[in-house]
Design a protein around this motif. Structure first.
Motif, PDB file in Angstrom:
ATOM      1  N   GLY A 180       0.790  -1.213   0.000  1.00  0.00           N
ATOM      2  CA  GLY A 180       0.000   0.000   0.000  1.00  0.00           C
ATOM      3  C   GLY A 180       0.829   1.273   0.000  1.00  0.00           C
ATOM      4  O   GLY A 180       1.968   1.304   0.454  1.00  0.00           O
ATOM      5  N   VAL A 181       0.207   2.317  -0.537  1.00  0.00           N
ATOM      6  CA  VAL A 181       0.791   3.658  -0.563  1.00  0.00           C
ATOM      7  C   VAL A 181      -0.213   4.597   0.092  1.00  0.00           C
ATOM      8  O   VAL A 181      -1.413   4.520  -0.176  1.00  0.00           O
ATOM      9  N   LEU A 182       0.265   5.482   0.962  1.00  0.00           N
ATOM     10  CA  LEU A 182      -0.583   6.465   1.607  1.00  0.00           C
ATOM     11  C   LEU A 182      -0.053   7.848   1.283  1.00  0.00           C
ATOM     12  O   LEU A 182       1.104   8.163   1.589  1.00  0.00           O
ATOM     13  N   ASP A 183      -0.866   8.657   0.618  1.00  0.00           N
ATOM     14  CA  ASP A 183      -0.515  10.044   0.326  1.00  0.00           C
ATOM     15  C   ASP A 183      -1.282  10.951   1.270  1.00  0.00           C
ATOM     16  O   ASP A 183      -2.508  10.857   1.373  1.00  0.00           O
ATOM     17  N   ILE A 184      -0.564  11.835   1.972  1.00  0.00           N
ATOM     18  CA  ILE A 184      -1.160  12.854   2.830  1.00  0.00           C
ATOM     19  C   ILE A 184      -1.187  14.141   2.014  1.00  0.00           C
ATOM     20  O   ILE A 184      -0.146  14.607   1.541  1.00  0.00           O
ATOM     21  N   ILE A 185      -2.385  14.725   1.860  1.00  0.00           N
ATOM     22  CA  ILE A 185      -2.578  15.841   0.938  1.00  0.00           C
ATOM     23  C   ILE A 185      -3.008  17.089   1.681  1.00  0.00           C
ATOM     24  O   ILE A 185      -3.853  17.038   2.582  1.00  0.00           O
ATOM     25  N   SER A 186      -2.418  18.224   1.305  1.00  0.00           N
ATOM     26  CA  SER A 186      -2.811  19.528   1.847  1.00  0.00           C
ATOM     27  C   SER A 186      -2.799  20.537   0.716  1.00  0.00           C
ATOM     28  O   SER A 186      -1.831  20.598  -0.061  1.00  0.00           O
ATOM     29  N   ASP A 187      -3.860  21.314   0.603  1.00  0.00           N
ATOM     30  CA  ASP A 187      -3.991  22.315  -0.459  1.00  0.00           C
ATOM     31  C   ASP A 187      -3.741  21.714  -1.845  1.00  0.00           C
ATOM     32  O   ASP A 187      -3.111  22.326  -2.698  1.00  0.00           O
ATOM     33  N   GLY A 188      -4.214  20.495  -2.062  1.00  0.00           N
ATOM     34  CA  GLY A 188      -4.095  19.857  -3.364  1.00  0.00           C
ATOM     35  C   GLY A 188      -2.716  19.313  -3.688  1.00  0.00           C
ATOM     36  O   GLY A 188      -2.476  18.877  -4.806  1.00  0.00           O
ATOM     37  N   LYS A 189      -1.804  19.337  -2.722  1.00  0.00           N
ATOM     38  CA  LYS A 189      -0.437  18.877  -2.961  1.00  0.00           C
ATOM     39  C   LYS A 189      -0.096  17.737  -2.008  1.00  0.00           C
ATOM     40  O   LYS A 189      -0.452  17.772  -0.835  1.00  0.00           O
ATOM     41  N   VAL A 190       0.592  16.709  -2.526  1.00  0.00           N
ATOM     42  CA  VAL A 190       1.040  15.613  -1.670  1.00  0.00           C
ATOM     43  C   VAL A 190       2.164  16.134  -0.780  1.00  0.00           C
ATOM     44  O   VAL A 190       3.202  16.573  -1.266  1.00  0.00           O
ATOM     45  N   PHE A 217       3.843   7.571   2.350  1.00  0.00           N
ATOM     46  CA  PHE A 217       4.334   6.367   3.012  1.00  0.00           C
ATOM     47  C   PHE A 217       4.098   5.199   2.074  1.00  0.00           C
ATOM     48  O   PHE A 217       3.014   5.082   1.484  1.00  0.00           O
ATOM     49  N   ILE A 218       5.090   4.329   1.919  1.00  0.00           N
ATOM     50  CA  ILE A 218       4.981   3.186   1.023  1.00  0.00           C
ATOM     51  C   ILE A 218       5.256   1.899   1.799  1.00  0.00           C
ATOM     52  O   ILE A 218       5.653   1.932   2.950  1.00  0.00           O
ATOM     53  N   LYS A 219       5.031   0.770   1.140  1.00  0.00           N
ATOM     54  CA  LYS A 219       5.259  -0.554   1.744  1.00  0.00           C
ATOM     55  C   LYS A 219       4.375  -0.760   2.978  1.00  0.00           C
ATOM     56  O   LYS A 219       4.782  -1.359   3.960  1.00  0.00           O
ATOM     57  N   ILE A 220       3.143  -0.265   2.914  1.00  0.00           N
ATOM     58  CA  ILE A 220       2.191  -0.390   4.020  1.00  0.00           C
ATOM     59  C   ILE A 220       1.413  -1.691   3.819  1.00  0.00           C
ATOM     60  O   ILE A 220       0.867  -1.932   2.743  1.00  0.00           O
ATOM     61  N   ASP A 221       1.365  -2.522   4.869  1.00  0.00           N
ATOM     62  CA  ASP A 221       0.597  -3.757   4.730  1.00  0.00           C
ATOM     63  C   ASP A 221      -0.855  -3.550   5.133  1.00  0.00           C
ATOM     64  O   ASP A 221      -1.728  -4.253   4.668  1.00  0.00           O
TER      65      ASP A 221
END
Length: 114
Positions: A37-47, A51-55
């Protein structure tokens, strides 16, 4: 034929479970098989963070009196902080614990496309 009977018995046993039990079984199978899994944290339309390699992402649970186990308004997990946003765990990028709030955070969780 043996596989068909086994599959049929499994399907019948799952149909008698509540949706919550079925979800727990599904998550345990997913955890067993593993994900990327990949998790993108977004603020004001920008990553802002990736975080990668999330199980898995886990929902926080209340542990108060009576052990109600109510869901809390945050998720947590472990993943490699991808500082350069290249979807690859480079040597200088380490696995870390993270928490994200449902109230203050926009995020997208998805399977690594690579």
């Amino acid at each position: 034929m043996k596989r068909l009977v086994t599959f049929s018995l499994l399907a019948l046993s799952l149909s008698g479970c509540t949706q919550e039990i079925q979800n727990k079984i599904s998550r345990s199978v997913q955890n067993w098989t593993g994900t990327d899994g990949v998790l993108d944290i977004i603020s004001d339309g920008k990553v802002m963070y990736r975080f990668i390699k999330i199980d898995k992402l886990t929902t926080g649970s209340a542990t108060g009196q009576g052990g109600s186990g109510e869901s809390r308004a945050y998720r947590f997990g472990y993943g490699v902080m991808d500082k350069n946003f290249n979807l690859v765990a480079d040597d200088d990028e380490k696995k870390v614990y993270f928490e994200i709030s449902d109230f203050a955070t926009n995020y997208v969780f998805y399977e690594n496309p690579n």
